[in-house]
Design a protein around this motif. Structure first.
Motif, short mmCIF file in Angstrom:
data_model
loop_
_atom_site.label_atom_id
_atom_site.label_comp_id
_atom_site.label_asym_id
_atom_site.label_seq_id
_atom_site.Cartn_x
_atom_site.Cartn_y
_atom_site.Cartn_z
N GLY A 132 45.47 47.35 40.75
CA GLY A 132 44.81 48.61 41.04
C GLY A 132 44.41 48.76 42.49
N PHE A 133 44.85 47.86 43.34
CA PHE A 133 44.55 47.95 44.76
C PHE A 133 45.85 47.99 45.54
N GLU A 134 45.76 48.44 46.76
CA GLU A 134 46.93 48.46 47.63
C GLU A 134 46.52 48.06 49.03
N SER A 135 47.50 47.87 49.87
CA SER A 135 47.25 47.44 51.24
C SER A 135 46.29 48.40 51.93
N GLY A 136 45.28 47.86 52.57
CA GLY A 136 44.27 48.65 53.28
C GLY A 136 43.01 48.90 52.49
N ASP A 137 43.02 48.67 51.17
CA ASP A 137 41.83 48.86 50.35
C ASP A 137 40.82 47.75 50.60
N THR A 138 39.55 48.10 50.52
CA THR A 138 38.49 47.11 50.58
C THR A 138 38.19 46.69 49.15
N VAL A 139 38.18 45.39 48.91
CA VAL A 139 38.01 44.87 47.55
C VAL A 139 36.98 43.75 47.51
N ARG A 140 36.41 43.58 46.33
CA ARG A 140 35.56 42.41 46.05
C ARG A 140 36.34 41.55 45.08
N VAL A 141 36.53 40.27 45.42
CA VAL A 141 37.33 39.36 44.62
C VAL A 141 36.43 38.29 44.02
N ASP A 142 36.41 38.23 42.70
CA ASP A 142 35.76 37.12 41.99
C ASP A 142 36.85 36.07 41.81
N THR A 202 42.59 23.81 48.99
CA THR A 202 42.36 24.63 47.81
C THR A 202 42.93 26.03 48.01
N ILE A 203 43.28 26.65 46.92
CA ILE A 203 43.81 28.01 46.92
C ILE A 203 42.88 28.86 46.06
N PRO A 204 42.35 29.96 46.63
CA PRO A 204 41.54 30.84 45.80
C PRO A 204 42.40 31.52 44.75
N THR A 205 41.98 31.47 43.49
CA THR A 205 42.67 32.14 42.40
C THR A 205 41.79 33.27 41.90
N ALA A 206 42.25 34.51 42.07
CA ALA A 206 41.46 35.68 41.69
C ALA A 206 41.28 35.73 40.18
N LYS A 207 40.07 35.94 39.75
CA LYS A 207 39.78 36.18 38.33
C LYS A 207 39.64 37.68 38.09
N LYS A 208 39.08 38.39 39.08
CA LYS A 208 38.92 39.83 38.98
C LYS A 208 38.89 40.41 40.38
N VAL A 209 39.60 41.53 40.57
CA VAL A 209 39.60 42.24 41.85
C VAL A 209 39.07 43.64 41.59
N THR A 210 37.98 44.00 42.31
CA THR A 210 37.37 45.30 42.15
C THR A 210 37.51 46.07 43.46
N VAL A 211 38.11 47.25 43.40
CA VAL A 211 38.26 48.10 44.59
C VAL A 211 36.90 48.74 44.88
N ILE A 212 36.39 48.51 46.10
CA ILE A 212 35.11 49.12 46.47
C ILE A 212 35.29 50.17 47.55
N GLY A 213 36.51 50.31 48.05
CA GLY A 213 36.80 51.35 49.04
C GLY A 213 38.31 51.51 49.18
N LYS A 214 38.78 52.74 49.05
CA LYS A 214 40.21 53.01 49.21
C LYS A 214 40.51 53.19 50.69
N LYS A 215 41.74 52.86 51.10
CA LYS A 215 42.12 53.02 52.49
C LYS A 215 42.16 54.51 52.82
N ALA A 216 41.83 54.82 54.04
CA ALA A 216 41.82 56.23 54.47
C ALA A 216 43.26 56.68 54.69
N GLU A 217 43.63 57.79 54.09
CA GLU A 217 44.95 58.37 54.26
C GLU A 217 44.96 59.13 55.58
N SER A 218 45.94 58.87 56.42
CA SER A 218 46.02 59.57 57.70
C SER A 218 46.75 60.89 57.53
N ASP A 219 46.27 61.92 58.16
CA ASP A 219 46.90 63.25 58.08
C ASP A 219 48.04 63.32 59.07
N ASN A 220 49.18 63.83 58.66
CA ASN A 220 50.33 63.98 59.55
C ASN A 220 50.45 65.38 60.05
#
Length: 122
Positions: A82-92, A104-122
């Motif tokens: 549910g996230f894409e490049s540029g989104d701000t997320v909180r990762v548990d 060690t390698i962090p293994t995500a248990k849950k990713v919560t989007v807390i901010g969507k990336k800003a879409e640039s106007d063309n």
């Protein structure tokens, strides 16, 4: 001759019982060793901006500017999508070692989007 048979049976009986005890001890010892080697999984949380992402991992640039590669392997898709490049997320996440003594390698248990990336106007 009769004493010799009794003696041979006694030695065979002792030999079989000694082998049985050792195999039981080995299994019990292996179980104890596997329990002591297993690391405890402490869940942690980190926040950052998603960089590059692929099917089983993504790059996260933390608020401190560190870059982490986070694994999503073997996780429920609904918990780590549910996230894409540029989104701000909180990762548990939990930290897992690939091999004992390695990094060690962090293994995500849950990713919560807390901010969507800003879409640039063309």
């Amino acid at each position: 001759m009769n004493k010799m048979r009794v003696f041979i049976w006694l030695i065979a009986l002792i030999g079989f019982s000694a082998c049985q005890s050792k195999s039981g001890q080995t299994t019990e010892q292996e179980n104890v060793d596997s329990l002591t080697v297993a690391p405890t999984e402490e869940e942690k949380t980190i926040t950052g901006v998603v960089g590059d992402a692929s099917m089983h991992n993504f790059m996260l640039v933390t608020l401190e500017g560190d870059t982490l590669f986070v694994s999503t392997m073997d996780q429920e898709p609904g918990d780590v999508s549910g996230f894409e490049s540029g989104d701000t997320v909180r990762v548990d996440y939990i930290e897992e070692e690939e091999e004992p003594g390695s990094s060690t390698i962090p293994t995500a248990k849950k990713v919560t989007v807390i901010g969507k990336k800003a879409e640039s106007d063309n």
